[in-house]
Scaffold this active site. Sequence first.
Site, PDB file in Angstrom:
ATOM      1  N   LYS A  43       0.837  -1.050   0.010  1.00 44.48           N
ATOM      2  CA  LYS A  43      -0.088  -0.134   0.108  1.00 44.48           C
ATOM      3  C   LYS A  43       0.791   1.292  -0.028  1.00 44.48           C
ATOM      4  O   LYS A  43       0.801   2.114  -0.934  1.00 44.48           O
ATOM      5  CB  LYS A  43      -0.882  -0.121   1.177  1.00 44.48           C
ATOM      6  N   THR A  44       1.966   1.218   0.967  1.00 45.75           N
ATOM      7  CA  THR A  44       2.845   2.386   0.979  1.00 45.75           C
ATOM      8  C   THR A  44       3.726   2.510  -0.268  1.00 45.75           C
ATOM      9  O   THR A  44       3.725   3.771  -0.751  1.00 45.75           O
ATOM     10  CB  THR A  44       3.679   2.266   2.187  1.00 45.75           C
ATOM     11  N   ASP A 235      -1.793   8.066   3.804  1.00 42.46           N
ATOM     12  CA  ASP A 235      -1.451   6.550   4.446  1.00 42.46           C
ATOM     13  C   ASP A 235      -2.269   6.337   5.662  1.00 42.46           C
ATOM     14  O   ASP A 235      -2.260   7.162   6.243  1.00 42.46           O
ATOM     15  CB  ASP A 235       0.081   6.487   4.317  1.00 42.46           C
ATOM     16  N   GLU A 236      -2.330   5.001   6.014  1.00 45.77           N
ATOM     17  CA  GLU A 236      -2.626   4.517   7.296  1.00 45.77           C
ATOM     18  C   GLU A 236      -3.822   5.207   7.631  1.00 45.77           C
ATOM     19  O   GLU A 236      -4.202   5.752   8.816  1.00 45.77           O
ATOM     20  CB  GLU A 236      -1.580   4.888   8.371  1.00 45.77           C
ATOM     21  N   GLN A 266      -5.676  -3.013  10.670  1.00 42.52           N
ATOM     22  CA  GLN A 266      -4.716  -2.426  11.481  1.00 42.52           C
ATOM     23  C   GLN A 266      -4.712  -1.431  12.314  1.00 42.52           C
ATOM     24  O   GLN A 266      -3.946  -0.455  12.597  1.00 42.52           O
ATOM     25  CB  GLN A 266      -3.312  -2.253  10.390  1.00 42.52           C
ATOM     26  N   ARG A 622       4.876  -7.558  10.783  1.00 47.21           N
ATOM     27  CA  ARG A 622       6.069  -6.641  10.562  1.00 47.21           C
ATOM     28  C   ARG A 622       7.576  -7.544  10.169  1.00 47.21           C
ATOM     29  O   ARG A 622       8.469  -6.938   9.714  1.00 47.21           O
ATOM     30  CB  ARG A 622       6.748  -5.909  11.923  1.00 47.21           C
TER      31      ARG A 622
HETATM   32  P1  ATP Z   1       1.808  -2.163   5.998  1.00 46.85           P
HETATM   33  O1  ATP Z   1       0.347  -2.583   6.001  1.00 46.85           O
HETATM   34  O2  ATP Z   1       2.788  -2.893   6.864  1.00 46.85           O
HETATM   35  O3  ATP Z   1       2.028  -0.741   6.108  1.00 46.85           O
HETATM   36  P2  ATP Z   1       2.228  -1.935   3.088  1.00 46.85           P
HETATM   37  O4  ATP Z   1       0.931  -2.587   2.734  1.00 46.85           O
HETATM   38  O5  ATP Z   1       2.128  -0.549   3.265  1.00 46.85           O
HETATM   39  O6  ATP Z   1       2.366  -2.493   4.516  1.00 46.85           O
HETATM   40  P3  ATP Z   1       4.782  -1.911   1.730  1.00 46.85           P
HETATM   41  O7  ATP Z   1       5.340  -1.392   3.054  1.00 46.85           O
HETATM   42  O8  ATP Z   1       4.560  -0.973   0.974  1.00 46.85           O
HETATM   43  O9  ATP Z   1       3.434  -2.495   2.439  1.00 46.85           O
HETATM   44  O10 ATP Z   1       5.276  -3.183   1.083  1.00 46.85           O
HETATM   45  C1  ATP Z   1       5.907  -4.279   1.861  1.00 46.85           C
HETATM   46  C2  ATP Z   1       7.191  -4.679   1.243  1.00 46.85           C
HETATM   47  O11 ATP Z   1       6.736  -5.153  -0.122  1.00 46.85           O
HETATM   48  C3  ATP Z   1       8.229  -3.599   0.946  1.00 46.85           C
HETATM   49  O12 ATP Z   1       9.364  -4.084   0.940  1.00 46.85           O
HETATM   50  C4  ATP Z   1       7.838  -3.426  -0.573  1.00 46.85           C
HETATM   51  O13 ATP Z   1       9.053  -2.844  -1.314  1.00 46.85           O
HETATM   52  C5  ATP Z   1       7.555  -4.730  -1.023  1.00 46.85           C
HETATM   53  N1  ATP Z   1       6.873  -4.796  -2.112  1.00 46.85           N
HETATM   54  C6  ATP Z   1       5.435  -4.133  -2.422  1.00 46.85           C
HETATM   55  N2  ATP Z   1       4.829  -4.400  -3.694  1.00 46.85           N
HETATM   56  C7  ATP Z   1       5.866  -4.879  -4.617  1.00 46.85           C
HETATM   57  C8  ATP Z   1       5.945  -5.356  -5.747  1.00 46.85           C
HETATM   58  N3  ATP Z   1       4.781  -5.372  -6.564  1.00 46.85           N
HETATM   59  N4  ATP Z   1       6.994  -6.031  -6.015  1.00 46.85           N
HETATM   60  C9  ATP Z   1       8.109  -6.236  -5.286  1.00 46.85           C
HETATM   61  N5  ATP Z   1       8.107  -5.784  -3.975  1.00 46.85           N
HETATM   62  C10 ATP Z   1       7.025  -5.173  -3.432  1.00 46.85           C
HETATM   63 MG    MG Z   2       2.170   0.857   4.721  1.00 49.49          MG
END
Ligand code: ATP
Ligand code: MG
Length: 663
Positions: A43-44, A235-236, A266, A622
Amino acid sequence: MKYHLRPQTAAHDYAAELNPEQYAAVTTTARHALVIAGAGSGKTRTLTYRVAWLLEQGVPPWRILLLTFTNKAAREMLERVGQLTHVAPGALWGGTFHSIANRLLRRYAEHLGYRPGFTIFDSDDQRALMRSLVKKHHGKAAKNDRFPKGELILSLHSLAVNTGRSWQEVLESDYRHLARYEDTLEAIYRDYTARKLELNAMDFDDLLCNLLRLLQERADIRQELQERFSHILVDEYQDTNLPQEQIISLLAGAGSSLMAVGDDAQSIYSWRGADVKHILEFAQHYPQAEVFRITTNYRSVPAILNISNAAIALNTCQISKELQPARESNRILPAVIPAPDNRIEARFVAQRIDELMAGGIPGREIAVLYRAHYHSTDVQMELARNHIPYRITSGLRFFEQAHVKDVVAFLRLLSNPGDELAFRRIVSTFPRVGEATAGKMWASWSACVLPHLQQHAPSAQLMQPHSEVLAKAAVPAAVRPHWTAFLSLMDSLHPADKNLLPSELVATVHAYLEPYLRATYENYDEREDDLHQLARTVGDEENLDSFLAQVALLSEVDHSASPADEDSVTLSTIHQAKGLEWKVVFLIFLGEGLFPHRRALEGGDPSDMEEEVRLFYVALTRAQDQLYLSFPRYNGRSYDSQFCPPSRFLRALPSELMELWEL
Ligand code: ATP
Ligand code: MG
């Protein structure tokens, strides 16, 4: 001023660097969009790529507003955008709600009656002002009356602001024991607001409220900002509170586009006013909104993902968002480690970290997470003992917390009656003792005690023969009852006739200080947990002096650890770990009553229990490669030791998903 209308962005192959769901969100033309997906699904990453995409489309950086929850997350996100686009981080409007509010109010605060260049009150400033107002309004009204201290009055106010309620409502619902002071509080709050304005100062909450007020009351400014920010990204989103949601809604109200990302599973800040319904009702609030879901997890190996999916499934009312792993298995199952007690648990964590670091995993890729700050006490001591540098991302180190220092001051004075700092700290807990009185009292004390220190080894035994003399010491009449109580406390702690264990010393001092602590600090309940843990940590340590030396040493480690920060292990509450990831995660103190927290268990409110499950889910998710789940069967060894069954969360997870490690 000149703007890069088409910043030089390294063109990205968006379709290759994102999965189809992420790609669709990044390139959407919908005005309102919500990305709602589980942890580690990118997402981030989506939000960061979206910014890069917008810049490539020719949106000027200063028209983009990027909001997130913690400073750390904001910094990381802006860095990621910087790497993707070569746009200087300062060119975008990015940061936490408070930092953005500050930036805007710098320009507009005059419309709210402030003069240019307002100052921001930090919590020390707030407390100092509040203290003077308590003195003014409560003053000498009732001798020995435990009127709430400034900190407590401030936190009541803060809760009101962050939940969009009046302070009277919050008094009624959460602080009923202060109801009899309502009139005085009224006068204090009125003065507090007036005084800040006079001083041209805003506290942290004012930043949020004042921005909201500006947007609500000033149509011209609202319109100016609506036109300015063509793209708002948040975000969040699951953890926005009411004033934050209102700010977003007003800013995005006219023609701007809004993209929110988050995960209702979350949502962990309801105790601070966050309301998950903002994300759940996004599509009602913005009826044209396009909703994107991501079903792949990129962060964790499958074994960790399996356990995370199983954990969130404990919440039956949670929207199901089971994630599929993108990563290969590393053939390591999450480990469950029952430790005989809290110290052995801490020793295990330190040893295992040592092994992992020796095996080439840098400290910065390792985190120790816990439900409550006090759970980290033993791990802090153990890491220090093993010379493993660590940093604490949130809050103070355990022994630097004011209430812990208050109690430790008595232990210090007991071990060294010539410890002037400890003495002054103690007497300043008496009502109406300032620097001058403390100085006089110290003079009496030292005149009695110090000559003997030169002749004998320091020992609390010295004090008893002198309590009669000390009782006559020149202390102001108002302070005398406290002075007498203090002397008799010190006598009772006297080790010659009672063989008190250090844990019992802590308990006795704690009981003595309770009224003071209760009136002085906010959330006394949590601080009480700290003090129980302090008793358990000193335990039956034979030697008080060596314990105190270790405590002093801990602050030392603090400083020596900072240059090598990169290699420091992170210690963090789960709340502060949101959005972040580490190769190795230790989740400690997974005992029933510790996590889920006793108060959630006893309170009987099912929504509290659901928030505990979400918090557990945040913790597990995490971890990228390795996960260690441990708990102490006994927390503490002598006084007040608690038998801990494993957390119901551990018991509810299918055992084949984990590996049991016997120490
Ligand atoms: P959270 O809910 O904990 O905030 P998130 O959904 O924001 O998590 P991110 O932190 O954006 O997730 O991504 C998690 C990990 O996966 C990061 O290391 C990111 O670089 C990697 N990632 C996400 N999407 C891809 C993708 N399409 N290809 C490769 N790596 C990815
Ligand atoms: Mg995130």
